[in-house]
Write a protein that holds these residues in place. Sequence first.
Motif, PDB file in Angstrom:
ATOM      1  N   VAL A   1       0.927  -0.974   0.091  1.00 14.08           N
ATOM      2  CA  VAL A   1       0.153  -0.057   0.011  1.00 14.08           C
ATOM      3  C   VAL A   1       0.938   1.179   0.083  1.00 14.08           C
ATOM      4  O   VAL A   1       1.889   1.109  -0.071  1.00 14.08           O
ATOM      5  N   SER A   2       0.306   2.290  -0.157  1.00 13.61           N
ATOM      6  CA  SER A   2       1.055   3.666   0.083  1.00 13.61           C
ATOM      7  C   SER A   2       1.470   3.979   1.181  1.00 13.61           C
ATOM      8  O   SER A   2       1.042   3.267   2.322  1.00 13.61           O
ATOM      9  N   ALA A   3       2.234   4.872   1.282  1.00 16.47           N
ATOM     10  CA  ALA A   3       2.718   5.165   2.618  1.00 16.47           C
ATOM     11  C   ALA A   3       1.872   5.863   3.725  1.00 16.47           C
ATOM     12  O   ALA A   3       2.014   5.842   4.989  1.00 16.47           O
ATOM     13  N   THR A   4       0.814   6.289   3.307  1.00 18.50           N
ATOM     14  CA  THR A   4       0.091   7.358   3.891  1.00 18.50           C
ATOM     15  C   THR A   4      -0.881   6.331   4.873  1.00 18.50           C
ATOM     16  O   THR A   4      -0.676   6.793   6.101  1.00 18.50           O
ATOM     17  N   PRO A   5      -1.536   5.272   4.713  1.00 20.53           N
ATOM     18  CA  PRO A   5      -2.151   4.604   5.851  1.00 20.53           C
ATOM     19  C   PRO A   5      -1.322   4.092   6.659  1.00 20.53           C
ATOM     20  O   PRO A   5      -1.428   3.829   8.190  1.00 20.53           O
ATOM     21  N   VAL A   6       0.073   3.497   6.333  1.00 22.48           N
ATOM     22  CA  VAL A   6       0.950   3.022   7.231  1.00 22.48           C
ATOM     23  C   VAL A   6       1.562   4.403   8.026  1.00 22.48           C
ATOM     24  O   VAL A   6       1.521   3.992   9.396  1.00 22.48           O
TER      25      VAL A   6
END
Length: 222
Positions: free
Chosen positions: A57-62
């Motif tokens: 996934v992208s870094a944003t939800p992480v």
Amino acid sequence: MDAVEQAGAGAGAGTGAVRRNSVRGQILDALRSALVGGELTPGEVYSAPVLGERFGVSATPVREAMQQLASEGAVEVVPNRGFRVVERGARELAELAEVRALIEVPVMLRLARTVPAARWAGLLPLAEATVAAAARGDLARYAEADRAFHGAVLSLSGNRQLVQVADDLHRRAQWAAVGGAGVGWRGDPVADAGEHVALLEALIAQDLGVVPGLVGGHFGGA
């Protein structure tokens, strides 16, 4: 497949139908499991982009999930680098255990005198879930089951603020399980889980004479 890989597989399936909050929640759950299971090492710094690649996934939800973990005391923000997994010393663990005991023990002893046996019997499945997870050596599942059991007991008080504060302290103590050192449940989940069952059995039998010793013993080594 470890917790991170499992979350990546879940997030990647039907991505268009999965809302951002759902993805963040999946990653948060997986990160918690990875922390308790020792997949993320105390003192190490992890960047959101790198973890995002592992999740698929992208870094944003992480990053959002890591911010939540920071608020829970599991990690700390390292500017321009990422998040460092918190290392807890023996003194901090002892302090957390003392505060938990100060909050939970009096409440449990009061509930022992006022809650009917049938209500205690209803908590047996939660206690048995801790036993099953401990027997499998599944620390991540045990951590969740342990908190669920204690939360259910305290919820009998009807005090939601108490439950929330106690849960936060409990989770902070459990983060010490990372890496397998100084675990928040005294290093022996099997014995800890057995105490849950023994306590409920005494409460169901209304054997109030032994309850203080069981409760004190449970928290005395925490």
